[in-house]
Write a protein that holds these residues in place. Sequence first.
Motif, PDB file in Angstrom:
ATOM      1  N   CYS A  15       0.977  -1.074  -0.197  1.00  0.00           N
ATOM      2  CA  CYS A  15      -0.050   0.041  -0.069  1.00  0.00           C
ATOM      3  C   CYS A  15       0.972   1.090  -0.035  1.00  0.00           C
ATOM      4  O   CYS A  15       2.284   1.192   0.010  1.00  0.00           O
ATOM      5  CB  CYS A  15      -1.254   0.246   1.301  1.00  0.00           C
ATOM      6  N   HIS A  16       0.385   2.239  -0.340  1.00  0.00           N
ATOM      7  CA  HIS A  16       0.540   3.801  -0.413  1.00  0.00           C
ATOM      8  C   HIS A  16       0.946   4.183   1.168  1.00  0.00           C
ATOM      9  O   HIS A  16       0.515   3.771   1.464  1.00  0.00           O
ATOM     10  CB  HIS A  16       0.376   4.803  -1.421  1.00  0.00           C
ATOM     11  N   ALA A  19      -2.133   6.010   2.167  1.00  0.00           N
ATOM     12  CA  ALA A  19      -3.404   5.190   1.889  1.00  0.00           C
ATOM     13  C   ALA A  19      -3.300   4.596   3.945  1.00  0.00           C
ATOM     14  O   ALA A  19      -3.636   4.418   4.215  1.00  0.00           O
ATOM     15  CB  ALA A  19      -3.309   4.407   1.111  1.00  0.00           C
ATOM     16  N   LEU A  20      -1.287   4.397   4.042  1.00  0.00           N
ATOM     17  CA  LEU A  20      -1.723   3.331   5.306  1.00  0.00           C
ATOM     18  C   LEU A  20      -2.200   4.605   6.233  1.00  0.00           C
ATOM     19  O   LEU A  20      -1.963   4.425   7.721  1.00  0.00           O
ATOM     20  CB  LEU A  20      -0.322   2.621   5.672  1.00  0.00           C
ATOM     21  N   TYR A  23      -5.994   5.331   6.820  1.00  0.00           N
ATOM     22  CA  TYR A  23      -6.183   3.829   7.314  1.00  0.00           C
ATOM     23  C   TYR A  23      -6.166   3.988   8.807  1.00  0.00           C
ATOM     24  O   TYR A  23      -6.940   3.980   9.471  1.00  0.00           O
ATOM     25  CB  TYR A  23      -6.099   2.742   6.867  1.00  0.00           C
ATOM     26  N   GLN A 133       8.903   5.004   4.022  1.00  0.00           N
ATOM     27  CA  GLN A 133       7.592   5.746   3.860  1.00  0.00           C
ATOM     28  C   GLN A 133       7.649   7.298   4.763  1.00  0.00           C
ATOM     29  O   GLN A 133       6.558   7.535   3.953  1.00  0.00           O
ATOM     30  CB  GLN A 133       6.549   4.521   4.026  1.00  0.00           C
ATOM     31  N   TYR A 227       7.113   5.801  -3.940  1.00  0.00           N
ATOM     32  CA  TYR A 227       5.722   5.370  -4.383  1.00  0.00           C
ATOM     33  C   TYR A 227       4.788   5.741  -4.745  1.00  0.00           C
ATOM     34  O   TYR A 227       4.694   7.084  -5.228  1.00  0.00           O
ATOM     35  CB  TYR A 227       5.306   4.986  -2.625  1.00  0.00           C
ATOM     36  N   TRP A 229       0.826   5.586  -6.307  1.00  0.00           N
ATOM     37  CA  TRP A 229      -0.253   5.288  -5.703  1.00  0.00           C
ATOM     38  C   TRP A 229      -1.083   4.877  -6.792  1.00  0.00           C
ATOM     39  O   TRP A 229      -1.465   5.102  -8.375  1.00  0.00           O
ATOM     40  CB  TRP A 229      -1.241   6.776  -6.112  1.00  0.00           C
ATOM     41  N   ARG A 230      -2.072   3.457  -6.658  1.00  0.00           N
ATOM     42  CA  ARG A 230      -2.194   2.963  -7.648  1.00  0.00           C
ATOM     43  C   ARG A 230      -3.597   2.776  -7.037  1.00  0.00           C
ATOM     44  O   ARG A 230      -4.063   3.337  -6.881  1.00  0.00           O
ATOM     45  CB  ARG A 230      -1.624   1.353  -7.122  1.00  0.00           C
ATOM     46  N   ASP A 233      -4.869   1.023  -3.606  1.00  0.00           N
ATOM     47  CA  ASP A 233      -5.087   2.045  -2.985  1.00  0.00           C
ATOM     48  C   ASP A 233      -6.120   3.119  -2.615  1.00  0.00           C
ATOM     49  O   ASP A 233      -6.312   3.160  -1.495  1.00  0.00           O
ATOM     50  CB  ASP A 233      -3.253   3.035  -3.080  1.00  0.00           C
ATOM     51  N   THR A 234      -6.306   3.659  -3.780  1.00  0.00           N
ATOM     52  CA  THR A 234      -8.137   3.672  -4.542  1.00  0.00           C
ATOM     53  C   THR A 234      -8.948   3.450  -3.231  1.00  0.00           C
ATOM     54  O   THR A 234      -9.971   4.443  -3.087  1.00  0.00           O
ATOM     55  CB  THR A 234      -8.353   3.971  -5.645  1.00  0.00           C
ATOM     56  N   THR A 237      -8.166   3.071  -0.057  1.00  0.00           N
ATOM     57  CA  THR A 237      -8.512   4.041   0.953  1.00  0.00           C
ATOM     58  C   THR A 237     -10.172   4.820   0.840  1.00  0.00           C
ATOM     59  O   THR A 237     -10.568   4.791   2.042  1.00  0.00           O
ATOM     60  CB  THR A 237      -8.280   5.121   0.481  1.00  0.00           C
TER      61      THR A 237
END
Length: 297
Positions: A15-16, A19-20, A23, A133, A227, A229-230, A233-234, A237
């Motif tokens: 994960c990006h 996003a982590l 969360y 990160q 890193y 964003w994929r 990740d969207t 999130t």
Amino acid sequence: MQTVDIQSNQFLGQCHPLALVLYFGELFTGLLLFNHVLITGLFFLALCGLCSWYFGSRTVWRLVRSVLSLMGLILVLNILLNHSGASWWQITIGTWHWGVSQVGVLYGATMALSLGGMIMAFMLFNGCVTTSQLRALLNPVAPRLAMLLTLAIRFVNLFIQQFRRLILLQRTRGSVVTAGPWRQRLTKTGSLLRVLLLGSISRAMETAILMEARGYGGRQHSQYRHYRWRLADTLFTLMASGLFVMVLGLRVRGWGITMNVRDLPGILATDWWVVGAASLLVGLPLIGEGLYRLCQN
């Protein structure tokens, strides 16, 4: 406790960082929203199971054993200081009267479970979000803060490792730091800390020279790993934010919260809605893990 990182071939390891962070921010906020013993207990058990999935049951059990002592202390203090409500057990010796109240036990258990859940969530955060990160996430906003945070985390880990090595080295020489009177143990520990302090200053000066040679302090900074964003990740999130908004909405409606601690024993039907939403929020990484492995296969 030894630091354990999540492997890169797992879902949270892919994960990006943004996003982590989002969360875990929602997860920490969810732990602070409720004061019901059922919901806080669910958060604690669910986070223990999630950490066991990623780090192994032995590692988590070692942490839980140390956390249980702190949780037990909070429970005992609440029992000793809180005497409101109905008494479950009473004792009278002369003019001295003392009892264990129902509110003290339940409110102390709620506070202890909340603290345990926060510690388990922080363990999961520490294993998911690495220093690289954090540096990549904070560099565009506050590069100095990112570098200071990275160096602080790194030096703390090195300090703990060197301290353990010195203790093992002293054992091979027949000197046990944890044995003997407390004055002697304090003296031995102080001497080890003095050695560690001198070594830390030496490593800090060496790091400063290396940073100056690398060009830190200029306007542009190089980054070892980038890193991206994929789509995963969207989706992660959006799902986490939707569940968090659902939990927040239930909290605004007054579900899963008790305005009076004397109502803590009651479990209403509305509380189970909060339990379901919180379970999905905590278990969302496992759902992502299953979908990630399914896509990999």
